[in-house]
Design a protein around this motif. Structure first.
Motif, PDB file in Angstrom:
ATOM      1  N   PRO A 382      24.949  20.193  17.774  1.00 11.73           N
ATOM      2  CA  PRO A 382      26.241  19.520  17.595  1.00 11.73           C
ATOM      3  C   PRO A 382      27.445  20.455  17.626  1.00 11.73           C
ATOM      4  CG  PRO A 382      24.635  18.568  16.120  1.00 11.73           C
ATOM      5  CD  PRO A 382      23.968  19.751  16.757  1.00 11.73           C
ATOM      6  N   ASP A 383      27.281  21.707  17.183  1.00 12.69           N
ATOM      7  CA  ASP A 383      28.421  22.623  17.187  1.00 12.69           C
ATOM      8  C   ASP A 383      28.603  23.323  18.521  1.00 12.69           C
ATOM      9  OD1 ASP A 383      26.243  24.301  17.157  1.00 12.69           O
ATOM     10  OD2 ASP A 383      27.015  25.630  15.602  1.00 12.69           O
ATOM     11  N   GLY A 384      27.770  22.989  19.519  1.00  8.46           N
ATOM     12  CA  GLY A 384      27.869  23.606  20.838  1.00  8.46           C
ATOM     13  C   GLY A 384      26.949  24.791  21.044  1.00  8.46           C
ATOM     14  N   THR A 385      26.292  25.270  19.996  1.00  5.56           N
ATOM     15  CA  THR A 385      25.351  26.373  20.145  1.00  5.56           C
ATOM     16  C   THR A 385      24.210  25.950  21.063  1.00  5.56           C
ATOM     17  OG1 THR A 385      25.845  27.162  17.911  1.00  5.56           O
ATOM     18  CG2 THR A 385      23.817  27.965  18.927  1.00  5.56           C
ATOM     19  N   GLU A 386      23.872  26.803  22.036  1.00  5.04           N
ATOM     20  CA  GLU A 386      22.765  26.504  22.932  1.00  5.04           C
ATOM     21  C   GLU A 386      21.457  26.920  22.285  1.00  5.04           C
ATOM     22  OE1 GLU A 386      23.487  28.356  26.684  1.00  5.04           O
ATOM     23  OE2 GLU A 386      25.354  27.271  27.052  1.00  5.04           O
ATOM     24  N   LEU A 387      20.466  26.035  22.345  1.00  7.66           N
ATOM     25  CA  LEU A 387      19.155  26.304  21.780  1.00  7.66           C
ATOM     26  C   LEU A 387      18.134  26.361  22.908  1.00  7.66           C
ATOM     27  CD1 LEU A 387      19.266  23.836  18.743  1.00  7.66           C
ATOM     28  CD2 LEU A 387      19.855  26.267  18.759  1.00  7.66           C
ATOM     29  N   PHE A 388      17.510  27.512  23.077  1.00  9.88           N
ATOM     30  CA  PHE A 388      16.506  27.707  24.120  1.00  9.88           C
ATOM     31  C   PHE A 388      15.115  27.638  23.500  1.00  9.88           C
ATOM     32  CE2 PHE A 388      20.267  29.631  25.907  1.00  9.88           C
ATOM     33  CZ  PHE A 388      20.184  29.341  27.261  1.00  9.88           C
ATOM     34  N   PHE A 389      14.221  26.943  24.165  1.00  8.90           N
ATOM     35  CA  PHE A 389      12.829  26.880  23.728  1.00  8.90           C
ATOM     36  C   PHE A 389      12.056  27.950  24.491  1.00  8.90           C
ATOM     37  CE2 PHE A 389      14.422  22.437  23.276  1.00  8.90           C
ATOM     38  CZ  PHE A 389      14.465  22.431  21.883  1.00  8.90           C
ATOM     39  N   CYS A 390      11.520  28.910  23.763  1.00  7.87           N
ATOM     40  CA  CYS A 390      10.981  30.131  24.359  1.00  7.87           C
ATOM     41  C   CYS A 390       9.501  30.327  24.052  1.00  7.87           C
ATOM     42  CB  CYS A 390      11.745  31.349  23.842  1.00  7.87           C
ATOM     43  SG  CYS A 390      13.515  31.301  24.157  1.00  7.87           S
ATOM     44  N   ALA A 391       8.857  31.095  24.924  1.00  4.57           N
ATOM     45  CA  ALA A 391       7.474  31.541  24.700  1.00  4.57           C
ATOM     46  C   ALA A 391       7.429  33.012  25.083  1.00  4.57           C
ATOM     47  CB  ALA A 391       6.506  30.720  25.532  1.00  4.57           C
ATOM     48  N   THR A 392       7.834  33.873  24.171  1.00  4.79           N
ATOM     49  CA  THR A 392       7.910  35.300  24.446  1.00  4.79           C
ATOM     50  C   THR A 392       6.508  35.907  24.502  1.00  4.79           C
ATOM     51  OG1 THR A 392       9.997  35.345  23.231  1.00  4.79           O
ATOM     52  CG2 THR A 392       8.958  37.479  23.697  1.00  4.79           C
ATOM     53  N   ASP A 393       6.261  36.693  25.567  1.00  6.81           N
ATOM     54  CA  ASP A 393       5.000  37.443  25.702  1.00  6.81           C
ATOM     55  C   ASP A 393       3.773  36.534  25.694  1.00  6.81           C
ATOM     56  OD1 ASP A 393       6.490  39.788  25.756  1.00  6.81           O
ATOM     57  OD2 ASP A 393       6.422  39.995  23.582  1.00  6.81           O
ATOM     58  N   ARG A 394       3.923  35.341  26.289  1.00  7.30           N
ATOM     59  CA  ARG A 394       2.758  34.473  26.470  1.00  7.30           C
ATOM     60  C   ARG A 394       2.568  34.261  27.963  1.00  7.30           C
ATOM     61  NH1 ARG A 394       4.232  29.495  22.783  1.00  7.30           N
ATOM     62  NH2 ARG A 394       2.346  28.638  23.721  1.00  7.30           N
ATOM     63  N   PRO A 395       1.608  34.952  28.572  1.00  2.00           N
ATOM     64  CA  PRO A 395       1.489  35.003  30.034  1.00  2.00           C
ATOM     65  C   PRO A 395       1.333  33.640  30.693  1.00  2.00           C
ATOM     66  CG  PRO A 395      -0.119  36.462  28.964  1.00  2.00           C
ATOM     67  CD  PRO A 395       0.584  35.723  27.893  1.00  2.00           C
ATOM     68  N   GLU A 396       0.791  32.668  29.957  1.00  2.00           N
ATOM     69  CA  GLU A 396       0.544  31.366  30.570  1.00  2.00           C
ATOM     70  C   GLU A 396       1.801  30.517  30.687  1.00  2.00           C
ATOM     71  OE1 GLU A 396       0.041  30.630  26.120  1.00  2.00           O
ATOM     72  OE2 GLU A 396      -0.179  32.271  27.565  1.00  2.00           O
ATOM     73  N   LEU A 397       2.918  30.945  30.049  1.00  2.00           N
ATOM     74  CA  LEU A 397       4.156  30.170  30.049  1.00  2.00           C
ATOM     75  C   LEU A 397       5.321  31.012  30.560  1.00  2.00           C
ATOM     76  CD1 LEU A 397       3.780  28.415  26.571  1.00  2.00           C
ATOM     77  CD2 LEU A 397       3.493  27.365  28.813  1.00  2.00           C
ATOM     78  N   PRO A 398       6.366  30.352  31.093  1.00  2.00           N
ATOM     79  CA  PRO A 398       7.546  31.115  31.538  1.00  2.00           C
ATOM     80  C   PRO A 398       8.117  31.947  30.398  1.00  2.00           C
ATOM     81  CG  PRO A 398       7.665  28.833  32.293  1.00  2.00           C
ATOM     82  CD  PRO A 398       6.508  28.903  31.350  1.00  2.00           C
ATOM     83  N   ASN A 399       8.458  33.183  30.699  1.00  2.00           N
ATOM     84  CA  ASN A 399       8.896  34.129  29.669  1.00  2.00           C
ATOM     85  C   ASN A 399      10.314  34.598  29.976  1.00  2.00           C
ATOM     86  OD1 ASN A 399       9.208  36.117  27.760  1.00  2.00           O
ATOM     87  ND2 ASN A 399       7.456  37.334  28.397  1.00  2.00           N
ATOM     88  N   TRP A 400      11.248  34.328  29.074  1.00  8.18           N
ATOM     89  CA  TRP A 400      12.643  34.732  29.271  1.00  8.18           C
ATOM     90  C   TRP A 400      12.774  36.236  29.436  1.00  8.18           C
ATOM     91  CZ3 TRP A 400      15.089  38.080  25.874  1.00  8.18           C
ATOM     92  CH2 TRP A 400      14.413  38.332  24.668  1.00  8.18           C
ATOM     93  N   ARG A 401      11.849  36.987  28.801  1.00  5.43           N
ATOM     94  CA  ARG A 401      11.930  38.452  28.842  1.00  5.43           C
ATOM     95  C   ARG A 401      11.748  38.991  30.257  1.00  5.43           C
ATOM     96  NH1 ARG A 401      12.594  42.942  29.121  1.00  5.43           N
ATOM     97  NH2 ARG A 401      12.341  44.649  27.639  1.00  5.43           N
ATOM     98  N   ALA A 402      11.049  38.213  31.119  1.00  6.74           N
ATOM     99  CA  ALA A 402      10.825  38.650  32.494  1.00  6.74           C
ATOM    100  C   ALA A 402      12.107  38.668  33.316  1.00  6.74           C
ATOM    101  CB  ALA A 402       9.787  37.748  33.160  1.00  6.74           C
ATOM    102  N   ASP A 403      13.157  37.998  32.829  1.00 10.81           N
ATOM    103  CA  ASP A 403      14.449  38.004  33.532  1.00 10.81           C
ATOM    104  C   ASP A 403      15.209  39.308  33.322  1.00 10.81           C
ATOM    105  OD1 ASP A 403      13.867  35.445  34.306  1.00 10.81           O
ATOM    106  OD2 ASP A 403      15.254  34.474  32.904  1.00 10.81           O
ATOM    107  N   PHE A 404      14.709  40.179  32.443  1.00  8.49           N
ATOM    108  CA  PHE A 404      15.404  41.415  32.095  1.00  8.49           C
ATOM    109  C   PHE A 404      14.646  42.625  32.642  1.00  8.49           C
ATOM    110  CE2 PHE A 404      17.116  38.366  29.233  1.00  8.49           C
ATOM    111  CZ  PHE A 404      18.374  38.814  28.862  1.00  8.49           C
ATOM    112  N   ALA A 405      15.403  43.540  33.180  1.00 11.26           N
ATOM    113  CA  ALA A 405      14.836  44.803  33.657  1.00 11.26           C
ATOM    114  C   ALA A 405      14.981  45.851  32.571  1.00 11.26           C
ATOM    115  CB  ALA A 405      15.544  45.251  34.930  1.00 11.26           C
ATOM    116  N   ASP A 406      13.892  46.546  32.268  1.00  9.66           N
ATOM    117  CA  ASP A 406      13.925  47.583  31.238  1.00  9.66           C
ATOM    118  C   ASP A 406      14.836  48.730  31.660  1.00  9.66           C
ATOM    119  OD1 ASP A 406      12.147  46.145  29.731  1.00  9.66           O
ATOM    120  OD2 ASP A 406      10.388  47.224  30.458  1.00  9.66           O
TER     121      ASP A 406
END
Length: 600
Positions: A382-406
């Protein structure tokens, strides 16, 4: 079940209210008399407008002070009723609400009340109208639903039934189980409202503090179960008098209202939206800023390392242990600078969490994704904050961390400060979204809402309410100021967990960070309230560390100065389950002083 809402529950003109109700998904409306009187549209035009919007006119309300009045007053009442029944014919409404009398000349005579209501019902039947008699909680002689039903039963007319209102029943402490003894076909209408549990005059309570089911302290679901047990097949309708809702934009309020009925239907077992998927942790907190340097300086002093950069966007990942902060310079920041724009929530099933959110009317956010970006689902709180549903470091699901280059950032490799995770997040809600935010986080995310607490600020009174998952790995504190102009006065913050707040604070200061100064008077009071080991209190005083304890343990914490709208908190939680509400007034006062000194 069909859903309806009284126009008095929303702000704006009648046309705006009807449009908002339709867009939110309601099937019908109760038209409040004052809204019709103030509308430039004719009853026929309103009827057509409702039909075009897919809305039925389920109730016209209210007629007042009808029954058990002197003969000459009742004659005038019947004359008024004839006009109103003709108006309802033009409007397309077939049920009228009659509230129990508060007239000073009304007499305590059930037989006379039944006789008058029967005559009214006779007149209504000629126009194809039904009369729904409701006991106002402050009615002069009839103020309980059981009393109103006895009168309806005695009147014994097919066009006369009762209207049940959850506020009028529950605010008086009446037992709703008796509803089961009323034949369902004689319950002509059901109005629903929740309310916080307050000790005050019931009329003022009703006029200013009603809220949508699930936002207050009443067992509205239990009452509805009792009503459905009778065979009632009418709509679930909301009638809410609330100063905040009457000032807020009708569109979001209507969505929140309809969400409350969807959740209510889930509670009573007549609807089955996707099951809640409770988040299991915080994947990241994302800051949106026009200038990364001040934020980077604070994060570096806190011991965070810039470990990765988004492959296609100007977003940096700062990390220490499992605490991750994204710094985003891609969009337009708020006029008051850096703010907490998004939260990544670890989810056992991100796709199911998104389906639940969409079914409960949470706005699904479109995302600009480059080729190869992880397909993350996000919704807006309600306040405009975006809420992302994540699965960090779970190979079977899309991982937001893969969008970042170390990356290896030699300029930002400070020694770790003992921070291992995000303890909690605090979000300041717009003044008119506080109740909505509670319902949203409870129903959409499946979090548990704790009791609301009041916190004294030097310039008003703040309210705060925590929502958490069962093991406390997700904690969000929802706060709001005391007035519409208070929305930007209080900052958001990210609380970082450490096992040794003293060591973390010292490292932060040694690295050039500035902690919020706490007045010496606070520590004098702390010495009076608690006993400490030798030198312990002096250490807290020197570093600006605050202290509290509860039945479960101790809490030590300190704060950074604010950057834009955001500050960080270092937290050592040794069994403690709260958020240190007793010390919040000291922190708020100190922040006001710091802003005055620094100009930020």
């Amino acid at each position: 079940m069909r859903t309806s809402i009284a126009t008095v529950s929303l702000s704006g003109s009648l046309t705006e209210k009807l449009t908002a109700a339709s867009r939110a998904g309601f099937d019908g409306v109760e038209i409040f008399e004052n809204d019709l009187l103030a509308s430039p549209l004719t009853p026929e035009e309103i009827r057509t407008r409702c039909a075009d919007l897919g809305l039925t006119v389920d109730l016209y309300q209210p007629m007042r002070d009808i029954e058990a009045v002197p003969a000459e007053a009742f004659v005038r009442n019947l004359r008024r009723a004839r006009h109103k029944f003709e108006l309802m014919r033009r409007l397309g409404a077939d049920t009228v609400l009659v509230c129990s009398s508060v007239h000073p000349l009304a007499v305590d005579d059930d037989a006379l009340a039944a006789h008058h209501l029967r005559q009214l019902a006779e007149l209504a039947q000629e126009s194809g109208i039904r009369v729904a008699y409701e006991a106002l909680a402050w009615g002069r002689h009839v103020n309980t639903y059981t009393h109103a039903w006895r009168i309806v039963e005695a009147a014994d007319h097919p066009a006369l039934g009762t209207c049940l209102d959850s506020f009028h029943i529950l605010s008086r402490g009446s037992d709703p189980k008796g509803i089961r003894d009323i034949p369902g076909e004689k319950i002509f209408f059901l109005q629903l409202a929740d309310a916080p549990l307050l000790a005050m005059d019931v009329l003022q309570w009703s006029r200013h503090y009603r809220c949508f089911p699930g936002q207050g302290g009443f067992d509205v679901a239990g009452l509805v179960r009792d009503v459905l047990h009778t065979g009632y097949d009418g709509p679930l309708s909301l009638e809410v008098f609330n100063d905040v809702f009457r000032q807020a934009d009708a569109g979001p309020t209507a969505v929140d209202a309809h969400r409350s009925l969807l959740v209510l239907q889930e509670q009573i077992g007549v609807a089955t939206p996707p099951a809640p998927v409770v988040p299991t942790g915080v994947a990241f907190a994302e800051l949106l800023t026009p200038d990364a340097e001040p934020v980077a300086a604070v994060l570096g002093a806190l011991g965070f390392t810039r470990t990765a950069r988004h492959r296609t966007k100007p977003v940096d990942l700062w990390q220490q242990g499992a605490a991750r902060v994204l710094v985003n310079t891609s969009g337009a920041a708020r006029r008051d600078g850096t703010g907490l724009a998004a939260i990544g929530l670890e989810s056992p099933d991100p796709a199911a969490a998104a389906r639940r959110a969409e079914a409960l009317l949470a706005p699904v956010l479109p995302r600009r994704r480059a080729t190869g970006d992880a397909p993350l689902d996000a919704v807006a709180a309600p306040d405009g904050t975006e809420l992302f549903f994540c699965a960090t470091d779970r190979p079977e699901l899309p991982n937001w961390r893969a969008d970042f280059a170390d990356i290896v950032d030699a300029a930002h490799e400070p020694p770790a400060a003992g921070i291992d995770r995000i303890d909690h997040l605090a979000l300041t809600q717009p003044w008119h979204h506080y109740d909505e935010a509670t319902l949203f986080h409870r129903s959409v995310l499946g979090l548990h809402a704790h009791q609301s607490v009041d916190v004294a600020d030097p310039y008003g009174l703040m309210r705060s309410r925590a929502v958490t998952n069962p093991d406390g790995s997700v904690r969000i504190a929802l706060g709001v100021g005391a007035a519409p102009t208070d929305d930007t006065a209080h900052a958001q913050h990210i609380a970082l967990a450490t096992d040794d707040v003293v060591a973390a604070a010292r490292r932060f200061r040694k690295a050039g960070g500035r902690l919020l100064p706490i007045p010496a008077n606070y520590y004098d009071d702390l010495a009076a309230r608690h006993e400490f080991a030798d030198g312990e209190l002096e250490t807290y005083r020197a570093l600006g560390i605050l202290y509290d304890r509860d039945a479960h343990g101790e809490f030590r914490h300190c704060y950074t100065l604010t950057v834009g709208r955001v500050f960080f908190e270092l937290v050592q939680r040794d069994g403690y389950r709260g958020y240190d509400a007793p010390n919040a007034p000291v922190r708020l006062a100190a922040q006001h002083i710091a802003r005055a000194v620094t100009g930020g």
